[in-house]
Design an enzyme around this catalytic site. Structure first.
Site, PDB file in Angstrom:
ATOM      1  N   GLU A 261      -1.153  -5.245   8.979  1.00  0.00           N
ATOM      2  CA  GLU A 261      -0.285  -4.664  10.001  1.00  0.00           C
ATOM      3  C   GLU A 261      -0.870  -4.852  11.395  1.00  0.00           C
ATOM      4  OE1 GLU A 261       0.534  -0.537   9.072  1.00  0.00           O
ATOM      5  OE2 GLU A 261       1.187  -1.026   7.040  1.00  0.00           O
TER       6      GLU A 261
ATOM      7  N   ASP B 162       0.841  -1.203   0.000  1.00  0.00           N
ATOM      8  CA  ASP B 162       0.000   0.000   0.000  1.00  0.00           C
ATOM      9  C   ASP B 162       0.874   1.250   0.000  1.00  0.00           C
ATOM     10  OD1 ASP B 162       0.841  -0.164   2.628  1.00  0.00           O
ATOM     11  OD2 ASP B 162      -1.148   0.073   3.518  1.00  0.00           O
ATOM     12  N   SER B 163       2.208   1.057  -0.013  1.00  0.00           N
ATOM     13  CA  SER B 163       3.136   2.166  -0.276  1.00  0.00           C
ATOM     14  C   SER B 163       2.793   2.813  -1.609  1.00  0.00           C
ATOM     15  CB  SER B 163       4.582   1.667  -0.284  1.00  0.00           C
ATOM     16  OG  SER B 163       4.722   0.533  -1.115  1.00  0.00           O
TER      17      SER B 163
ATOM     18  N   LYS C 199      -1.169  -9.273   3.279  1.00  0.00           N
ATOM     19  CA  LYS C 199      -0.376  -8.772   4.409  1.00  0.00           C
ATOM     20  C   LYS C 199      -1.210  -7.753   5.181  1.00  0.00           C
ATOM     21  CE  LYS C 199       3.369  -5.952   3.887  1.00  0.00           C
ATOM     22  NZ  LYS C 199       2.935  -4.727   4.605  1.00  0.00           N
TER      23      LYS C 199
ATOM     24  N   ASP D  79      -1.037  -6.123  -0.046  1.00  0.00           N
ATOM     25  CA  ASP D  79      -1.336  -5.471   1.230  1.00  0.00           C
ATOM     26  C   ASP D  79      -2.831  -5.261   1.402  1.00  0.00           C
ATOM     27  OD1 ASP D  79       0.706  -4.901   3.011  1.00  0.00           O
ATOM     28  OD2 ASP D  79       1.364  -3.109   1.936  1.00  0.00           O
TER      29      ASP D  79
ATOM     30  N   GLU E 231       9.553  -4.091  10.254  1.00  0.00           N
ATOM     31  CA  GLU E 231       9.969  -2.799   9.675  1.00  0.00           C
ATOM     32  C   GLU E 231      10.557  -1.886  10.743  1.00  0.00           C
ATOM     33  OE1 GLU E 231       7.056  -0.989   7.124  1.00  0.00           O
ATOM     34  OE2 GLU E 231       8.228   0.856   6.918  1.00  0.00           O
TER      35      GLU E 231
END
Ligand code: KIV
Length: 265
Positions: free
Chosen positions: A115, A45-46, A113, A84, A182
């Protein structure tokens, strides 16, 4: 090269062979990455920041993740493909199932993925119980940037380090099959990597994780913002983009990336 699966990645961890991971958002870079030997592609999602020009990853929509994942999946031949789950797309297990299902069915992802630690255990076990492989993400959580007060190294004190170790084990127990760490001190990342059976991929987490991931535009020197010290510009020593991608894979395989100066203590 034959199709890379989660079994291939587990075996690489067992054999001590480092895993090369990069973000991709489109077909052309995906082809180049595969030619360079990248084993895992993450549609991160960057993309909110590097493709859309947003200030953070928060505005990214599930439909946008599906669109970019499709563009990568269409040309992918052997790489393992992770997508993501964007901010607020997994705040309940039902919502996580619906959105992860879209990333797999419409997007063509092999794994999703998300978080977070202890708060995500229900989502992780719900997804895995329904046949959706999950990569967890601990340390600096970009979707929580406003809660964290900025993009900072995480796990620096004893308490936060202990919680991160416990979260990593709980996520593995809940069914997560991979973990991204990260911006974590390298000793802590090394410890978590040793403690877990699943592959641990680092970004700003030192060289002792099972593999490394970078945002494509950062490692190609395209990003114009000041970058954290763990980002190496692989274009500086390369004549072509393919050459830079090959140098990235080589530096991960031979352990020369990241250096101690590119890691946190
Ligand atoms: O969104 C992303 O690109 C990521 C990587 C930085 C791990 O989550």
């Amino acid at each position: 090269m034959s199709d890379i699966t989660i079994n291939t990645l587990n075996e690489m961890k067992r054999q001590g062979e480092k895993i090369a991971v990069l973000t991709s958002y489109d077909a052309s870079f995906t082809r180049l990455m595969e030619a360079a030997g990248v084993e895992v592609i993450l549609v991160g999602d960057s993309l909110g920041m590097v493709i859309q020009g947003q200030e953070s990853t928060l505005p990214v929509a599930v439909s946008e993740m599906v669109y970019h994942t499709k563009n990568v999946a269409r040309v992918r031949k052997q790489a393992f493909l992770i997508a993501d789950m964007p901010f607020m797309s997994y705040s309940s297990t039902a919502q996580a199932l619906e959105n992860a299902g879209r990333l797999m069915k419409e997007g063509g992802a092999h794994m999703v993925k998300l978080e977070g630690g202890a708060t995500q255990l229900d989502a992780v076990s719900g997804l895995t119980a329904n046949g959706i492989p999950v990569c967890a993400h601990l340390g600096l959580l970009p979707q929580s940037v406003h809660q964290l007060g900025g993009y900072r190294v995480q796990g620096k004190d004893d308490d936060s380090a202990r919680i991160m170790r416990e979260d990593a084990l709980s996520l593995q127990e809940a069914g997560a099959q991979m973990l991204v760490l990260e911006c974590v001190p390298r000793e802590l990342a090394a410890e978590i990597t040793r403690e877990l059976d699943i592959p641990v991929i680092g970004i700003g987490a030192g060289s002792d994780t099972d593999g490394q991931v970078l945002v494509l535009y950062d490692m190609l020197g395209v990003t114009m913002d000041r970058l954290p010290k763990f980002c190496r510009n692989f274009m500086l020593q390369a004549d072509t983009v393919l050459g830079a991608l090959e140098a990235f894979v080589q530096a991960i395989k031979d352990g020369s990336y990241p250096s101690v100066d590119e890691s946190y203590r």
